[in-house]
Scaffold this active site. Sequence first.
Site, PDB file in Angstrom:
ATOM      1  N   THR A   8       0.841  -1.200   0.000  1.00 20.24           N
ATOM      2  CA  THR A   8       0.000   0.000   0.000  1.00 20.24           C
ATOM      3  C   THR A   8       0.879   1.253   0.000  1.00 20.24           C
ATOM      4  O   THR A   8       1.846   1.335   0.756  1.00 20.24           O
ATOM      5  CB  THR A   8      -0.888  -0.003   1.260  1.00 20.24           C
ATOM      6  OG1 THR A   8      -1.589  -1.239   1.311  1.00 20.24           O
ATOM      7  CG2 THR A   8      -1.880   1.141   1.237  1.00 20.24           C
ATOM      8  N   LYS A 190       6.603   5.200  -1.460  1.00 18.75           N
ATOM      9  CA  LYS A 190       7.853   4.451  -1.683  1.00 18.75           C
ATOM     10  C   LYS A 190       8.531   4.044  -0.380  1.00 18.75           C
ATOM     11  O   LYS A 190       9.751   3.869  -0.343  1.00 18.75           O
ATOM     12  CB  LYS A 190       8.851   5.280  -2.525  1.00 18.75           C
ATOM     13  CG  LYS A 190       8.321   5.742  -3.858  1.00 18.75           C
ATOM     14  CD  LYS A 190       9.331   6.645  -4.533  1.00 18.75           C
ATOM     15  CE  LYS A 190       8.697   7.406  -5.672  1.00 18.75           C
ATOM     16  NZ  LYS A 190       9.429   8.596  -6.059  1.00 18.75           N
ATOM     17  N   ARG A 191       7.749   3.985   0.718  1.00 17.46           N
ATOM     18  CA  ARG A 191       8.330   3.644   2.040  1.00 17.46           C
ATOM     19  C   ARG A 191       9.387   4.667   2.467  1.00 17.46           C
ATOM     20  O   ARG A 191      10.256   4.386   3.288  1.00 17.46           O
ATOM     21  CB  ARG A 191       8.981   2.241   2.035  1.00 17.46           C
ATOM     22  CG  ARG A 191       8.066   1.115   1.569  1.00 17.46           C
ATOM     23  CD  ARG A 191       6.903   0.939   2.510  1.00 17.46           C
ATOM     24  NE  ARG A 191       6.193  -0.336   2.307  1.00 17.46           N
ATOM     25  CZ  ARG A 191       4.885  -0.420   2.074  1.00 17.46           C
ATOM     26  NH1 ARG A 191       4.146   0.674   2.004  1.00 17.46           N
ATOM     27  NH2 ARG A 191       4.330  -1.596   1.939  1.00 17.46           N
ATOM     28  N   PHE A 192       9.275   5.888   1.889  1.00 17.80           N
ATOM     29  CA  PHE A 192      10.236   6.940   2.189  1.00 17.80           C
ATOM     30  C   PHE A 192       9.566   7.923   3.151  1.00 17.80           C
ATOM     31  O   PHE A 192       9.223   9.043   2.789  1.00 17.80           O
ATOM     32  CB  PHE A 192      10.652   7.611   0.865  1.00 17.80           C
ATOM     33  CG  PHE A 192      12.127   7.866   0.771  1.00 17.80           C
ATOM     34  CD1 PHE A 192      13.047   6.904   1.161  1.00 17.80           C
ATOM     35  CD2 PHE A 192      12.616   9.068   0.267  1.00 17.80           C
ATOM     36  CE1 PHE A 192      14.410   7.128   1.074  1.00 17.80           C
ATOM     37  CE2 PHE A 192      13.977   9.300   0.173  1.00 17.80           C
ATOM     38  CZ  PHE A 192      14.874   8.336   0.586  1.00 17.80           C
TER      39      PHE A 192
END
Length: 213
Positions: A8, A190-192
Amino acid sequence: MESLTRHTDYGAKGLNEIDINQNPMAQFATWLHEAEQAEIFEPNAMVISTVDADGQPTSRTVLLKGLDDTGFEFVTNYESRKGKSLRANPSVALLFPWYALKRQVMIVGTAVATDAATSDAYFARRPQGAQLAAWASDQSEPIARREILDERMAALEAQYPEGTHVPRPEKWGSFRVVPSSIEFWQGRSKRFHDRLRFTALDDGTWKLERLQP
Ligand SMILES: Cc1cc2nc3c(=O)[nH]c(=O)nc-3n(C[C@H](O)[C@H](O)[C@H](O)COP(=O)(O)O)c2cc1C
Ligand SMILES: Cc1ncc(COP(=O)(O)O)c(C=O)c1O
């Protein structure tokens, strides 16, 4: 199980050093208010982790019941598993998991039992059923059957008819968690993610740092 492989996206909404309130307790109050506005279930629910005398960590959910510049308050049974752990080791971690907002707040601190007057004042505001349940339950202790608990409750209901004063059991009361660090986590694409952590300094001010995602 589809959820195990899902990726997600947590969105573009960021958290930066300019916009965050320099008082982390005020920033926390803002995010709690936003969690309430978003109508997520039990926005004041937090996971509290304790470590017992043998070094074994355990976690469970409790409800945040008070918030001010000195810390975070919750109520529980002082003789419960967590109560005993806190007597042996007052270090705790708190986690507010506001997934619906793609946010979490992680707190590290020390739990101290509040004075009796604070516990009395909160206990007096509880619905009578919850007051009697506090008497009926030796929280965290095994019991052979549900019926024994129901019988205890029935006996207490007979002893304290609706509307009569129920005193606070001594085994039940509040703790205040005094924070040493408070991290605000905002999920991003982006999990950033954004992570801003406040650490308490000896002079009463807070140091703010950005952590890598
Ligand atoms: C949403 C939610 C809120 C809870 N709130 C409390 C609470 O405020 N105080 C409490 O003692 N237990 C609360 N509980 C129950 C605890 O999670 C836990 O089962 C209980 O305190 C015993 O924990 P222990 O055996 O580790 O001491 C709550 C559970 C849930 C799911
Ligand atoms: C066992 C227990 N104690 C205390 C609480 C929190 O206090 P109150 O019942 O006053 O909301 C909860 C909330 O779920 C609970 O389950």
